[in-house]
Design an enzyme around this catalytic site. Structure first.
Site, mmCIF file in Angstrom:
data_model
loop_
_atom_site.group_PDB
_atom_site.id
_atom_site.type_symbol
_atom_site.label_atom_id
_atom_site.label_comp_id
_atom_site.label_asym_id
_atom_site.label_seq_id
_atom_site.Cartn_x
_atom_site.Cartn_y
_atom_site.Cartn_z
ATOM 1 N N SER A 37 0.853 -1.184 0.000
ATOM 2 C CA SER A 37 0.000 0.000 0.000
ATOM 3 C C SER A 37 0.888 1.234 0.000
ATOM 4 O O SER A 37 2.047 1.171 0.411
ATOM 5 C CB SER A 37 -0.870 0.000 1.265
ATOM 6 O OG SER A 37 -1.510 1.238 1.455
ATOM 7 N N TYR A 50 -1.729 -1.036 10.502
ATOM 8 C CA TYR A 50 -1.925 -1.298 9.076
ATOM 9 C C TYR A 50 -0.719 -0.777 8.285
ATOM 10 O O TYR A 50 -0.155 -1.497 7.454
ATOM 11 C CB TYR A 50 -3.213 -0.628 8.585
ATOM 12 C CG TYR A 50 -3.440 -0.781 7.104
ATOM 13 C CD1 TYR A 50 -3.971 -1.953 6.585
ATOM 14 C CD2 TYR A 50 -3.108 0.241 6.224
ATOM 15 C CE1 TYR A 50 -4.164 -2.108 5.219
ATOM 16 C CE2 TYR A 50 -3.296 0.093 4.856
ATOM 17 C CZ TYR A 50 -3.828 -1.078 4.362
ATOM 18 O OH TYR A 50 -4.012 -1.222 3.023
#
Length: 157
Positions: A37, A50
């Site tokens: 990401s 995350y």
């Protein structure tokens, strides 16, 4: 909680990568695509675990690349921005909020990843502009992290 997030976003891909490599390396062919990401590039106060998990995946791919050189097996770290997936619906985002925060379409991410893989790239950041790529490569991580934090607050993420 956080431990489950780490199992899904770090431990499972790690195990799958190693299982795939055990099959690919003896054949001398194959490719692993790690889906990381843009969160991998900077700390995120709103989602620190995350971001850390995605940073792990990204750095893992970068670390494996030299070991895979010359084996016929390739690795690619794909670092998309917010992509329109069920993740946002499950998180309770409305359509209006989704339109504001999720700007990548899944098909575009896949197309970018496959193009990067076929051209031998190690990192693919779908939708990244040339100027953004230059900044990511040249600016110190600390400054990038600060800028990312400001942009996240402005976007309301």
């Amino acid at each position: 909680g956080e431990e489950e997030l780490l199992r899904v976003h770090a431990l499972a891909p790690l195990r799958l990568t190693h299982a795939a490599l055990c099959a690919m390396l003896p054949r001398g062919a194959g490719a692993v695509i790690q889906v990381s990401s843009r969160a991998a590039f900077a700390a995120n106060a709103a989602a620190p675990t995350y971001a850390a998990a995605k940073a792990f995946l990204h750095r893992h791919a970068l670390g494996l690349a030299p070991a895979l050189a010359g084996t016929g097996v390739r690795i690619l770290s794909v670092c998309p921005g917010n992509t329109r997936t069920e993740l946002f619906a499950r998180a309770g985002f409305t359509e209006e909020e989704l339109a504001r925060v999720a700007f990548m379409e899944p098909d575009a991410v896949v197309d970018a990843a496959l193009a990067a893989l076929s051209s031998g790239e190690l990192v693919c950041v779908p939708g990244e502009r040339r100027s953004q790529r230059l900044l990511r490569r040249l600016l110190p991580r600390r400054l990038l992290a600060r800028a990312a934090g400001v942009l996240q607050r402005l976007a309301g993420v």
